[in-house]
Design a protein around this motif. Sequence first.
Motif, PDB file in Angstrom:
ATOM      1  N   SER D  57      15.337 -20.761  12.621  1.00 25.80           N
ATOM      2  CA  SER D  57      15.043 -20.229  11.489  1.00 25.80           C
ATOM      3  C   SER D  57      14.429 -20.977  10.320  1.00 25.80           C
ATOM      4  N   THR D  58      14.638 -22.274  10.346  1.00 22.63           N
ATOM      5  CA  THR D  58      13.991 -23.209   9.612  1.00 22.63           C
ATOM      6  C   THR D  58      12.603 -23.106   9.630  1.00 22.63           C
ATOM      7  N   LEU D  59      12.198 -23.110  10.924  1.00 28.30           N
ATOM      8  CA  LEU D  59      10.820 -23.223  11.286  1.00 28.30           C
ATOM      9  C   LEU D  59      10.051 -21.847  10.686  1.00 28.30           C
ATOM     10  N   ALA D  60      10.847 -21.142  10.679  1.00 26.51           N
ATOM     11  CA  ALA D  60      10.437 -19.531  10.252  1.00 26.51           C
ATOM     12  C   ALA D  60      10.007 -19.741   8.478  1.00 26.51           C
ATOM     13  N   ARG D  61      11.079 -20.366   8.192  1.00 27.44           N
ATOM     14  CA  ARG D  61      11.166 -20.633   6.612  1.00 27.44           C
ATOM     15  C   ARG D  61       9.835 -21.559   6.274  1.00 27.44           C
ATOM     16  N   LEU D  62       9.727 -22.428   6.866  1.00 30.06           N
ATOM     17  CA  LEU D  62       8.824 -23.280   6.770  1.00 30.06           C
ATOM     18  C   LEU D  62       7.480 -22.775   6.813  1.00 30.06           C
ATOM     19  N   ILE D  63       7.261 -21.960   7.872  1.00 29.30           N
ATOM     20  CA  ILE D  63       5.991 -21.280   8.036  1.00 29.30           C
ATOM     21  C   ILE D  63       5.534 -20.519   6.784  1.00 29.30           C
ATOM     22  N   ASN D  64       6.467 -19.631   6.402  1.00 32.03           N
ATOM     23  CA  ASN D  64       6.359 -19.112   4.988  1.00 32.03           C
ATOM     24  C   ASN D  64       6.397 -19.608   3.848  1.00 32.03           C
ATOM     25  N   GLN D  65       6.392 -21.094   3.817  1.00 34.08           N
ATOM     26  CA  GLN D  65       6.603 -21.992   2.557  1.00 34.08           C
ATOM     27  C   GLN D  65       7.830 -21.605   1.628  1.00 34.08           C
ATOM     28  N   LEU D  66       8.743 -21.061   2.272  1.00 31.83           N
ATOM     29  CA  LEU D  66       9.802 -20.563   1.517  1.00 31.83           C
ATOM     30  C   LEU D  66      10.889 -22.155   1.211  1.00 31.83           C
ATOM     31  N   ILE D  67      10.583 -22.826   2.041  1.00 32.87           N
ATOM     32  CA  ILE D  67      10.740 -24.520   1.963  1.00 32.87           C
ATOM     33  C   ILE D  67       9.815 -25.238   2.199  1.00 32.87           C
ATOM     34  N   THR D  68       9.859 -26.305   1.265  1.00 31.34           N
ATOM     35  CA  THR D  68       8.912 -27.314   1.389  1.00 31.34           C
ATOM     36  C   THR D  68       9.037 -28.189   2.421  1.00 31.34           C
ATOM     37  N   PRO D  69       8.269 -28.473   3.327  1.00 26.45           N
ATOM     38  CA  PRO D  69       8.447 -29.218   4.804  1.00 26.45           C
ATOM     39  C   PRO D  69       8.581 -30.903   4.144  1.00 26.45           C
ATOM     40  N   THR D  70       9.062 -31.477   4.869  1.00 28.56           N
ATOM     41  CA  THR D  70       9.341 -32.875   4.699  1.00 28.56           C
ATOM     42  C   THR D  70       7.917 -33.492   4.964  1.00 28.56           C
ATOM     43  N   SER D  71       7.405 -32.922   6.069  1.00 26.69           N
ATOM     44  CA  SER D  71       5.826 -33.472   6.318  1.00 26.69           C
ATOM     45  C   SER D  71       5.328 -32.308   7.275  1.00 26.69           C
ATOM     46  N   GLY D  72       4.035 -32.454   7.336  1.00 25.42           N
ATOM     47  CA  GLY D  72       3.242 -31.547   8.132  1.00 25.42           C
ATOM     48  C   GLY D  72       2.729 -30.561   7.573  1.00 25.42           C
ATOM     49  N   THR D  73       1.894 -29.711   8.154  1.00 19.57           N
ATOM     50  CA  THR D  73       1.149 -28.571   7.596  1.00 19.57           C
ATOM     51  C   THR D  73       1.144 -27.335   8.086  1.00 19.57           C
ATOM     52  N   VAL D  74       0.760 -26.207   7.535  1.00 19.06           N
ATOM     53  CA  VAL D  74       0.751 -25.005   8.248  1.00 19.06           C
ATOM     54  C   VAL D  74      -0.568 -24.457   7.497  1.00 19.06           C
ATOM     55  N   ASN D  75      -1.648 -24.196   8.531  1.00 24.18           N
ATOM     56  CA  ASN D  75      -2.936 -23.796   8.103  1.00 24.18           C
ATOM     57  C   ASN D  75      -2.737 -22.267   8.326  1.00 24.18           C
ATOM     58  N   PHE D  76      -3.054 -21.276   7.465  1.00 20.79           N
ATOM     59  CA  PHE D  76      -3.190 -20.041   7.685  1.00 20.79           C
ATOM     60  C   PHE D  76      -4.636 -19.515   7.430  1.00 20.79           C
ATOM     61  N   ASN D  77      -5.186 -19.158   8.480  1.00 22.32           N
ATOM     62  CA  ASN D  77      -6.763 -18.692   8.216  1.00 22.32           C
ATOM     63  C   ASN D  77      -7.547 -19.891   7.770  1.00 22.32           C
ATOM     64  N   GLY D  78      -7.173 -20.925   8.208  1.00 20.89           N
ATOM     65  CA  GLY D  78      -8.069 -22.244   7.955  1.00 20.89           C
ATOM     66  C   GLY D  78      -7.547 -22.838   6.396  1.00 20.89           C
ATOM     67  N   VAL D  79      -6.441 -22.142   5.767  1.00 20.98           N
ATOM     68  CA  VAL D  79      -6.069 -22.847   4.546  1.00 20.98           C
ATOM     69  C   VAL D  79      -4.758 -23.613   4.669  1.00 20.98           C
ATOM     70  N   ASP D  80      -4.830 -24.630   4.262  1.00 21.85           N
ATOM     71  CA  ASP D  80      -3.174 -25.069   4.020  1.00 21.85           C
ATOM     72  C   ASP D  80      -2.355 -24.430   3.141  1.00 21.85           C
ATOM     73  N   LEU D  81      -1.495 -23.894   3.617  1.00 21.67           N
ATOM     74  CA  LEU D  81      -0.661 -23.151   2.689  1.00 21.67           C
ATOM     75  C   LEU D  81      -0.164 -23.926   1.495  1.00 21.67           C
ATOM     76  N   ALA D  82       0.153 -25.245   1.877  1.00 22.15           N
ATOM     77  CA  ALA D  82       0.815 -26.115   1.051  1.00 22.15           C
ATOM     78  C   ALA D  82       0.104 -26.377  -0.107  1.00 22.15           C
ATOM     79  N   LYS D  83      -1.353 -26.285   0.095  1.00 26.65           N
ATOM     80  CA  LYS D  83      -2.193 -26.444  -1.186  1.00 26.65           C
ATOM     81  C   LYS D  83      -2.655 -25.377  -2.134  1.00 26.65           C
ATOM     82  N   LEU D  84      -1.964 -24.118  -1.668  1.00 33.44           N
ATOM     83  CA  LEU D  84      -2.180 -22.933  -2.589  1.00 33.44           C
ATOM     84  C   LEU D  84      -1.618 -22.909  -3.911  1.00 33.44           C
TER      85      LEU D  84
END
Lengths: 337, 320, 513, 323, 291
Positions: D57-84
Amino acid sequence: MSNPLLDVKDLVVQFKSSAATVNAVNGVNFSLNKKETIGIVGESGSGKSVTATAIMRLIPSPPGKIADGQIKFQDKDLVALTDKEMRQVRGNEIAMIFQDPMTSLNPVFTVGNQIVEAIRTHKDISKKDAKTEAIEMLKVVGIPEPTKRIDMYPHEFSGGMRQRVMIAIALSCNPKLLIADEPTTALDVTVQAQILELMKDLQEKNDTSIIMITHDLGVVWEMCDKVIVMYAGSTVESGTVEQIYANPKHPYTWGLLESQITSDIASEQELQTIPGSPPDLRRPVPGCSFSSRCPFAKDICHKEKPEVIEVEEGHRVSCHFQTKTNQLERKEGVFVE
Amino acid sequence: MGKYIFRRFLDLIPTLFVVATIVFIITRLIPGNPAAVMLGPTASVEDIEKLTAQLGLNDSYIVQFLNYLKGVIQGDFGMSLSYNQPVTTLILERFPNTLILAISALSIALLIGIPAGMIAASKQNSFVDYIVMLVSLVGVSMPIFWLGVMLVLYFSVNLGWLPATGMGSLDDGIVPFIKHLILPSIALATIPMATFARITRSSMLEVVSKEYIKTARAKGVREFIVITKHALKNALTPILTVLGMQVSGLLGGAVLTETIFSWPGMGRLIVDAIEKRDFVVVQGTVLFIAIIFVLINLLVDILYKVVNPRVNYESKGGEK
Amino acid sequence: ACGGSEESTNNNDDSTQQPGEPREGGVLKIGLAANPQTLDPVKYTGVYESQVMRLVADTLVVYSKDLQEIEPSLATEWSVSDDLLVYTFKLRDDVYFQPGEYQDGRQMTAEDVKYSLERSANESVMNRLRGVTKVEVVDEFTVDVHLESPNAALFAVLTDAGNIIVPKEEVEGWGDDFGANLIGTGPFSIKNWQRDQQVDLERQDKYWGQKPLLDGVQLKVIADTNMMTNALRSGDIDIAMDVKGQNRELVKQDDKLELLTVPALSITYLDLNNMTGPTEDVKVREAIYKATNVDEIVLGANQWGGAERSYLPLPPGSWGYDKELEELVPTFNPEAAKALLTEAGYPDGFATELYVLESRVPYATIFQNQMKENLNIDVEIKVVEWGTYSDTVSKGNAPINIGGWSWYPDPYFFLYQLFHTDQIDALGNGKGYNNPEVDKLLNQALAETAVQEERAELYKEAMKLILNDFSRIELDAQESTAGINQKVQGFDVSPDNSIQIVHPNGTNVWLSE
Amino acid sequence: MNKPIMEVQGLKKHFPIADTVPFKSSKMAVKAVDGIDFDLYKGETFGIVGESGCGKSTLARLINQLITPTSGTVNFNGVDLAKLSQKEIRSARKSIQMVFQNPDASLDPRKKIDYLISEPLKIHNIGTKEERKQKVVDLLSTVGMSAYHAERYPHEFSGGQKQRINIARALALNPDVVICDEPVSALDVSIQAQVINLLKRLQKEFDLTYIFISHDLNVVRYICDRIAVMYLGRIVEIGTFDQIYQNPKHPYTKALLSAIPKESPFDKKERTVLNGDLPSPVNPPNGCHFHTRCPFAMEKCKQESPILQSVNQGHSVSCFLHE
Amino acid sequence: MQKAELHIQEELPKEAGFFKKLLKNKLAAIGLFILTSMVIVALFAPLIATHEPNSMNLVNTLSPPGTDGHILGTDNYGRDLFSRLVYGTQISLIVGVSAVLFGAVFGTFLGLVAGYFGGKIDSIIMRTMDGLFAFPFILLAITLMTVLGQGLVNVIIAIGIANIPEFARIVRGQVLSVKEEEFIEVTRSLGATHSRILFAHVLPNSFAPLIVYGTMSVAGAIISEAALSFLGLGVQPPTASWGSILKDGKDFLVLNPQMATFSGFAILITVLGINLFGDGLRDALDPKMKV
Ligand SMILES: Nc1ncnc2c1ncn2[C@@H]1O[C@H](COP(=O)(O)OP(=O)(O)OP(=O)(O)O)[C@@H](O)[C@H]1O
Ligand SMILES: Nc1ncnc2c1ncn2[C@@H]1O[C@H](COP(=O)(O)OP(=O)(O)OP(=O)(O)O)[C@@H](O)[C@H]1O
Ligand SMILES: [Mg+2]
Ligand SMILES: [Mg+2]
């Protein structure tokens, strides 16, 4: 056979609202012997949880109330008990694992506190001993590092862990009857196996009877002696697991069994379902409540309530197609007379 | 949490600076020359001019403000214009009296208000519930000056049980001291008591339908414990808020009660100072009270967290 | 004219002095309407402070009970030089200070008088010894007080609590804290002062006058007037000063209590702005005066008595009062008033504002009602607190205001500050009354003679002019009142609201139980 | 299935603990997700299974950026979600919807069902009021409920019904990726079948991509194309469903598969239960997290952490047995 | 996706809507009735009053109820008490309700924002509230009087401002727990903006204590109005308001209690009405409460 431990007769539970009355449970019948496990399966929303809650006498009132019926437990009619007497029964003799582990745990107390409380409500022991016991309980239900976890709050637990805490609370009371409402939905299979094992052990040790509400038919086959099948607030069929599995008599039961995803169904294959949707519980249906979705329904099904028939020893069903003399059988998805 | 608390302490600095500035501006803004006000109606023009100069009120506002700030930074709130005493002394003389009255009134309010609210909630729409409601509303609708005078008329004048006014001194023994405390405490307690009762009731009603209450009952826990432990703790947040507000309100001084019962507390000090245009005392007391409020609210915020571990002051809603 | 009239005579001599020998002992509890802030004679400003100070310390001279004459206190006799510039006082030689932190109860001498009076002349915030240039020690028990210019009001000023005699050691020793540790020569000394709460006084055994019968006096601060009466009724206090309104009735109805009254040196008036607005026109002022039913106002504002209608800007108790002048006051005549107003150019009235303190709202409300009815003048009442009131009025910004004045019986203290051009920026003459002839008369009465009769004549002339200018409307003269418990014996209420417990004028209060 | 629609790299989430008690703080953390990499391809169903509490579940939340990851990135369609920016992430969420594990807590108790289901439409300004109303009814019926349910409040529903409401809401926006956290566990088998059929149909129709978290291995097998097996915050094995079910490599995967419940009362199979102390994410064991319970544990396993290594086309496992 | 049937086969009585639910609640209905009556009294004061409210009769002051056609007696100027109470309804209702609304609206907004966003924003808002709360009411009132001048609106502003910090506190406290609920996270996952989450979800779930506190505060506001009048800020004599009648009456409390009693009673009834209504509102907003 001596008297059953629990005997539920014609239970009716209603929820009243400004506009209408919801008959959430409308004629549930079953009985349960000592050390027996009964499974309740059925449509989601068919009244399983409400039935269980009614046995605990915890239907929120208003708007809900037990409108009719009897819940005999060890010769007492729970429906008639005073609140105080009922409190003696709860936890002590009947314990319940609620369906929703997130909302069922008090968010502002540590899980340890909540288990300790359960223990101390029924056992006269010191806080410290109770805590030791609680840690033991957590370990038993498979929570890692229980000494640390015991001081944490529910929101810091994963779904499955919360569920295990609920189980620990229920089991800590050594009840005569354990009502488990979907106790393992949030658990992975290995933990699930462990928990079920645990419940069996408990049953062995304390002669506990169990009511197991679940959607996981695998669990039913594994755990239960008897099964009741509920649809739209009433029991449509009941019997031993073998009877229900091998010789289901109600069209709804058939639908249910056929919808099961088993290891031999290929991904490409579409799953079997029961088309249509269950009746609106605010509207009393004159006939069989399943008639609107039943592929076999005849005129009478829409008009008259079917009676409960005992088709073989311990196997009851309520369907117009099932009479003492004339019975439908399920064979390869079609029915034969 | 430790870091949070530290940060909250740092918050005191800008808060106090802003408050100090605003009080300063306000006191200079409102009509009334302190010298004229203090000297009374019969003062002559020369008297007023002389005193104005003596009090340093002829300096430019900037100079006055800087002097004042300098003092505050050094922990010196200045010298009262009318009492000729350091403001700190004045506050320290009265604050304990206010504290005594506040604690006593709050205890009454809490001990009666919260249980009443709980009973009302657990017997919603029953006779008891209505009575609690009615009594609370009578409580808030009754102005303190009215209630205070009534209490005195009955208990002091008619029955002669309790002294009508004054605080009494511990030197005369504990019994007379407490006797002096009773009437003002009751008068002061009514509104908080009513507020506690109503807030508790409403908050409890929100909680009692929750699933975890069902769980507690399923455990066989006694109804009393279900209500006082499981439900109450969850219902505590708004009660804590109100408690914090009431404590703040009472510590800031209860002018009406203090006036009626001649209680030598902060409220009268402040109001006297405002009426006398004793700016130094006004500035000092307002700052002092602001400090107290910030601290009380810090305490309340800590308690929120104790009561509800999910509370998070740093995150935005829905973020973890 | 009002309900309280049957009580308004000073009748305590017959009713409170029950048969029986004066008894020694006991502590008398007195309610004090406000919290004394400082008892330092050069810093005090409130009447409540002087009430305490007078019990602790003495002045050179005092007023007689009826405030008509000056009587000896610390000074036994005195004389005035012919040029009216030097006053010589002979002092008692048996006066001792109360023992304190910085002296152990030494004798009071001329040096102390010099120190105290010069301190007052130089430092007093209220300038309570104005015009005194120096005080000379003639011998150990004789002093000369030198004036800058003749000041006939000097004796009145010398009775002020600001001019009590205090020991230098204590003043200098305590510094700023002397106000909290007053030491004097009076019948009682301060034992304990709980701020905002009460002052405990104990008997001073070495007091030079008659030996106090009471062991002590406790002054309790009770700010709320209704509560003051309640405290009296419940026995919390034995004497409540300044009982007003319905409380008078309550005290009268209570068997254990008694209401003492005496006409006070306190008047209520309605100022009309003489400088700006419609009321600048003397005709308008006359119209308003004629349209004001003063009797009705006095009745409505004092339903339970406690005041008489007043006609002159002096309290009837002052020696400057002259009944003949009452003739000059316009009588209530709405028709004539209306005509005058029309003449002045306001046939349909006008709108104006009235500033008033909360305690005098009843006067304002009734006045407002009369103005609307009789002259169609719309008076908007502005109830303000003291700071705003004094500021607005002294700056001349109040079109109309209702105020009150109480001071020494010497007319100087009323007429000079209320009508002299000098005082236009002060509260007293905030209305801006300006009549050079009046100024001249007032100056003369102060500086040209010290003979009371001559001065009275001058003041009479001044008042004639003042009344002719309709600069303000006189409303009422208040009574000084006290509610007392019947066990209190020998207590008189004084017209100047001072509390006299043991006094050179012969008062020595005692408790019968 | 060439270009991944989403790439997850080195994702970690450590929850600090002991913050609950004021004045007491410690450096300890729950390592809920501890370094996860995977790619998600358009149109596939990516299953995640694993022990309860392993961080799904934590992973799921991370993917959706509902929680900020301690580290690591999620790229969606080539964009880093954390940078949006806030705004961009909000519109990205339109394409990534989520069904939460907790059906009850996920519904605002003060809103009626029609409000809740139409809310995503309102948020993204889709349709008129009437259209939205119709859409709610449609969605309700697709999850096997009726129009009259729209007028009720969440507490009037059973657990399964609430779950279906959640599913209906997640589908309302026609998202590209749906993260389903135990979407069918509270449903009876016939509704479950209905919902799964629906998910499959939608997938075909709209080329949806699913991340499917479930404990029901039969369901996972049936619906998923690829499966990741997680253990204590890490992926231990990843592969197509055939590879995982027919040829599991990791001992934990094997244990999991052997614990599938019976399929009939006559089934005599015994479920195997994992032995050994359960490790905790606060204090995960050194080396391979699973070594404490692994029947094949070697010395090496206690010292070093194995990394995810490909054993076959698309099949990777993190175990020293398969180096 | 197939189109589903919008209509329901046969009309069941519709679930009671918000207002119906409100009215079905007996107590709320009583509350509403009281309030409506009060509003009617206020609107039609000239028709209901038996006397001209400001006409004095100084020889018939403080007469007991029933004297000379004065239903409730007369006040200390001999004015008809009943008529003054009737006229006073206007001011007291307006001040009581508007001042609380003023405070509630601003306070709620600030509290929502502070609690929800947390961190710095929370600090700034709440410390400002602390500072504001620390200002003595009288000082605040005198200042406003100086800056804004007299007038009803300013009375409302003064009392309203003094109320802001309390409402902000109440709401913030509530928000702190509500924002941690899972459904808030879920709504965020739908792409909702903060303002949507705040107003559509956080606010309704924080409402209960707000209503209770707000309805209780009305009494305080009505009474405060009178306290302001002697600072020159409130309505000035001879205008009638319950607060001023009550305050004037305190000087005649013992022998002629009618002024204080009847005006106090009027306040009580109004506050009762508002509270009953508030409770009903709360219940109607709580879906778990069925009527
Ligand atoms: N408070 C309530 N008010 C009105 N209806 C209710 C209430 N609680 C439950 N119901 C209705 O009662 C019926 C039975 O609910 P119950 O929770 O017993 O279902 P269930 O069989 O446990 O379903 P599931 O398997 O999905 O948990 C449902 O249709 C539900 O809508
Ligand atoms: N807010 C939190 N604070 C501290 N620990 C947390 C928090 N949320 C989750 N955790 C911890 O993180 C770990 C992973 O939790 P998560 O909910 O992701 O598990 P999961 O794989 O979804 O389990 P399940 O299958 O039981 O739902 C658990 O140990 C849990 O206790
Ligand atoms: Mg259920
Ligand atoms: Mg999970």
